[in-house]
Design an enzyme around this catalytic site. Structure first.
Site, PDB file in Angstrom:
ATOM      1  CG  HIS A  37      54.088  82.588 -20.283  1.00 25.07           C
ATOM      2  ND1 HIS A  37      53.598  82.166 -21.502  1.00 25.07           N
ATOM      3  CD2 HIS A  37      54.144  83.945 -20.345  1.00 25.07           C
ATOM      4  CE1 HIS A  37      53.386  83.219 -22.278  1.00 25.07           C
ATOM      5  NE2 HIS A  37      53.699  84.311 -21.592  1.00 25.07           N
ATOM      6  CG  HIS A 120      47.553  88.244 -18.017  1.00 23.87           C
ATOM      7  ND1 HIS A 120      48.371  89.360 -18.048  1.00 23.87           N
ATOM      8  CD2 HIS A 120      47.602  87.705 -19.271  1.00 23.87           C
ATOM      9  CE1 HIS A 120      48.867  89.495 -19.257  1.00 23.87           C
ATOM     10  NE2 HIS A 120      48.415  88.499 -20.028  1.00 23.87           N
TER      11      HIS A 120
END
Length: 183
Positions: A37, A120
Site C-alpha cells: 500500500h 512510498h
C-alpha cells in the site's frame, strides 16, 4: 484502541513488478503482497470513538481519479537503514489527497502529523542488516519503475499493534461503491 491508517491499494500489475525484488538481503522481513500500500495518513492507536470520528471525516473527502506511478528505490534510516521502499512519483493530486487526509484526521481530534509526506510503498523492514547490502541492492535494481495506475478510491485499514502491523484489514473504502469485502 484500534490502530488505523489510510492508504492507496496496489493493483496486481504493479505488485508483479515488486514481488520479484523481494530477495537478496539477508535478514530482511519482506512485506507480503496483500499488504502492499501507499500510506496517506497513519492515525496510530486511537480510541474507538476517535476511530469512528476519523472514519466519518474521511467520508467528506472527494476523490477524483488520477494516476500514480512508482519510480526509484530507497531506504529510510540512513546509516542504519530500517525500511526499503519503492518511491512514488510526486504529483499534485496525490499531495492534495494526502492533505485532505491530514485535515480529516485533525477534524477527528488526532494530533497533527509532524513528518513530511514521503509517498512510498514499503518493500521490506530491515532490522539488523548490513548497510552496504542495502545500498548494493538499491544500485542493482535501479532504475526501478512500475506501470502507472489509476486511483479512484482510498482505503481505511486497521493493523495489529506490532512492528510491521500486517496482515492489514480493510475496514472501509472511500468512496463506497458497494465494494464486496475481500477475504
Amino acid at each position: 484502541m484500534i490502530r488505523l491508517f489510510t492508504a492507496l491499494e496496489i493493483p496486481d500489475d504493479v505488485a508483479e513488478k515488486i514481488v520479484p525484488l523481494q530477495q537478496g538481503i539477508d535478514g530482511a522481513r519482506w512485506i507480503e503482497r496483500p499488504d502492499f500500500h501507499i500510506t496517506l495518513r497513519f492515525a496510530g492507536d486511537i480510541p474507538e470513538d476517535a476511530a469512528s470520528d476519523f472514519a466519518e471525516a474521511l467520508e467528506e473527502i472527494p476523490v477524483e481519479a488520477f494516476e500514480v506511478e512508482l519510480e526509484g528505490l530507497g531506504e529510510f534510516g540512513g546509516a542504519r537503514p530500517h525500511t526499503l521502499w519503492a518511491g512514488v512519483k510526486p504529483s499534485e493530486p496525490l499531495r492534495i489527497l494526502q492533505g485532505r487526509h491530514e485535515s480529516a484526521a485533525r477534524r477527528a481530534g488526532l494530533k497533527p502529523e509532524t513528518r513530511n509526506f514521503t509517498p512510498h510503498l514499503t518493500i521490506a523492514r530491515l532490522g539488523r542488516v548490513e548497510t552496504a547490502e542495502v545500498y548494493s541492492f538499491i544500485r542493482a535494481h535501479s532504475p526501478f519503475a512500475a506501470p502507472a495506475f489509476t486511483v479512484d478510491h482510498f482505503t481505511l485499514f486497521s493493523a495489529k499493534g506490532a512492528t510491521g502491523g500486517g496482515p492489514y484489514v480493510i475496514e472501509r473504502r472511500y468512496p463506497d461503491f458497494g465494494w464486496a469485502e475481500e477475504d
